[in-house]
Design an enzyme around this catalytic site. Structure first.
Site, PDB file in Angstrom:
ATOM      1  N   GLN A  91      -5.788  -9.694   3.572  1.00  0.00           N
ATOM      2  CA  GLN A  91      -6.946  -9.117   2.896  1.00  0.00           C
ATOM      3  C   GLN A  91      -7.247  -9.849   1.590  1.00  0.00           C
ATOM      4  OE1 GLN A  91      -5.432  -5.145   2.467  1.00  0.00           O
ATOM      5  NE2 GLN A  91      -5.727  -4.616   4.618  1.00  0.00           N
ATOM      6  N   HIS A 153      -3.585  -5.245   0.340  1.00  0.00           N
ATOM      7  CA  HIS A 153      -3.744  -4.204  -0.693  1.00  0.00           C
ATOM      8  C   HIS A 153      -3.838  -4.775  -2.107  1.00  0.00           C
ATOM      9  CE1 HIS A 153      -2.261  -0.630   1.991  1.00  0.00           C
ATOM     10  NE2 HIS A 153      -3.069  -1.455   2.628  1.00  0.00           N
ATOM     11  N   GLU A 247      -9.153   8.763  -0.588  1.00  0.00           N
ATOM     12  CA  GLU A 247      -9.414   9.656  -1.722  1.00  0.00           C
ATOM     13  C   GLU A 247     -10.579   9.199  -2.582  1.00  0.00           C
ATOM     14  OE1 GLU A 247      -5.991  10.071  -4.215  1.00  0.00           O
ATOM     15  OE2 GLU A 247      -4.755  10.944  -2.616  1.00  0.00           O
ATOM     16  N   TYR A 257      -1.985   9.736 -10.198  1.00  0.00           N
ATOM     17  CA  TYR A 257      -2.725  10.167  -9.003  1.00  0.00           C
ATOM     18  C   TYR A 257      -1.856  10.258  -7.736  1.00  0.00           C
ATOM     19  CZ  TYR A 257      -6.483  10.770 -12.067  1.00  0.00           C
ATOM     20  OH  TYR A 257      -7.218  11.294 -13.097  1.00  0.00           O
ATOM     21  N   TYR A 268       1.149   5.129   9.328  1.00  0.00           N
ATOM     22  CA  TYR A 268       0.493   4.755  10.582  1.00  0.00           C
ATOM     23  C   TYR A 268       1.371   5.095  11.784  1.00  0.00           C
ATOM     24  CZ  TYR A 268      -2.623   2.454   7.350  1.00  0.00           C
ATOM     25  OH  TYR A 268      -3.486   2.212   6.326  1.00  0.00           O
TER      26      TYR A 268
HETATM   27 CA   LIG Z   1      -3.777  10.601  -4.846  1.00  0.00          CA
END
Ligand SMILES: [Ca+2]
Length: 375
Positions: A91, A153, A247, A257, A268
């Site tokens: 990515q 990521h 989210e 968070y 997964y």
């Molecule tokens: Ca979160």
């Protein structure tokens, strides 16, 4: 209280905490959009970030490492010179692009990208002056630490705050989720820097020993969407969860968070991650998606070209694809609508100077699409 009772009370107190429930997307079926998508430019290889220049041309990144100018007729320039070498695997590659808030006087373009280096690679931010067909005086002004071996990521969106500071979103680098709760790394964080890369003196962790001073918020998985609410100046972010854990957040300074300790997603493989959906000292998302939408770029729509859409937060979906509209009321999602289910992987959403929305379609033959109101 004897020891057995103390343990019992602690256990009972913990259970309801672990069961808190943020609002979940009702997974609305796509509806007919009151718009038609018109291709503006095609032939882009995995385009990732898009921004309009003051003269109406566009700057667009291609993930393999190219920055191009797209003129008003949709013609692509040759790749601009001066773009840093990128780690174009998985990515990773050249990611977002943003203009300096003072672009008219400083001509500075900001790029986020996957930077190779000792230890592997990491998300980084460079800036350079746009001159003719290239960037000049290019400097890397921020680097994720540590660099690690992983192609996935990276985040990362660039979003200027109203005070001229720059928010940079990152990711957990997929295999390094245990570093996300570590304030000594910038893996899985929202970062806030000054426009020259220096650290704002009012960042939440500037005085915390062992913490990276550029951290704004932490406990994030992979933030590929960010938008500033032009009314409040508040940053909103979108992050990819694991299965069932995407989210929407409004990251507040110094807050946690939750990833990977609390999440609505599962691995997964189907295995549970962390310890549940809530914990004291960790923030709940504003809203979450299960099944996921794989959110990427986002924008608050502020113009009047489409009836009823002003003030909505638009989010690109990579999977299943299409455009998501969130009608907000304060800090809550009041309604979600989905459009253009067949348009493909929407990597970025931008509002043009003409008041229309532009979508960046992520594909090996990717495109820029303009949403024209239907008559
Ligand atoms: Ca979160």
């Amino acid at each position: 209280m004897n020891m057995r009772n103390a343990v019992f009370v602690a256990a009972v107190a913990f259970i309801p905490m672990a069961q808190a429930q943020a609002p979940r997307s009702p997974t609305p079926s796509p509806v007919d959009a009151p718009v038609t998508a018109q291709p503006v430019a095609t032939g882009l290889v995995h385009p990732w970030g898009l921004v309009f220049l003051p003269d109406g041309r566009m700057l667009v990144t291609e993930r393999p490492g190219r920055l191009r100018i797209v003129d008003k007729d949709g013609k692509l320039s040759a790749p601009l010179s001066g773009v840093p070498d990128v780690y174009a695997r998985g990515q990773g590659g050249l990611l977002d692009v943003a203009l300096s808030p003072r672009f008219a006087s400083d001509q500075l373009v900001y790029l986020s990208f996957s930077e190779p280096g000792e230890g592997g690679a990491g998300t980084a931010v460079a800036r350079g002056r746009l001159a003719g067909n290239g960037l000049e005086q290019v400097q890397v002004i921020w680097r994720q630490t540590p660099k690690v071996e992983s192609p996935n990521h990276w985040g990362s969106r660039l979003e200027f705050g109203q005070d001229g500071t720059l928010f940079v979103t990152t990711g957990d680098r997929f295999r390094f989720r245990e570093r996300v709760q570590d304030l000594g790394s910038t893996i899985g964080k929202v970062v806030r820097i000054n426009a020259d890369g220096s650290i704002p003196s009012d960042n939440p962790f500037v005085k915390r020993e062992g913490a990276r001073p550029e951290i704004w918020s932490y406990g994030h998985r992979n933030l590929q969407g960010a938008a500033l609410d032009p009314a409040s100046g508040q940053l909103w972010t979108l992050e990819h969860g694991a299965r069932g854990g995407d989210e929407l957040n409004r990251p507040q300074p110094g807050r946690n968070y939750g990833w990977p300790v609390i999440t609505y997603g599962v691995d997964y493989s189907g295995l549970r991650i962390g310890e549940g959906t809530a914990r004291a000292g960790m923030e709940q998302p504003v809203y979450y998606w299960d099944p996921v939408i794989a959110p990427s770029g986002a924008v608050f729509y502020t113009a009047d070209a489409y009836p009823g859409w002003k003030g909505s937060l638009f989010v690109g979906s990579l999977s299943p694809g299409g455009l998501v509209r969130l009608a907000l009321e304060g800090d809550q999602v009041r309604r979600e609508e989905r459009y253009l289910a067949d348009i493909g992987r929407v990597r970025d959403v931008v509002q043009g100077p003409d008041g229309l929305l532009y979508l960046l379609i992520d594909a090996s033959n990717g495109s820029i699409q303009r949403l024209v109101p239907r008559r």
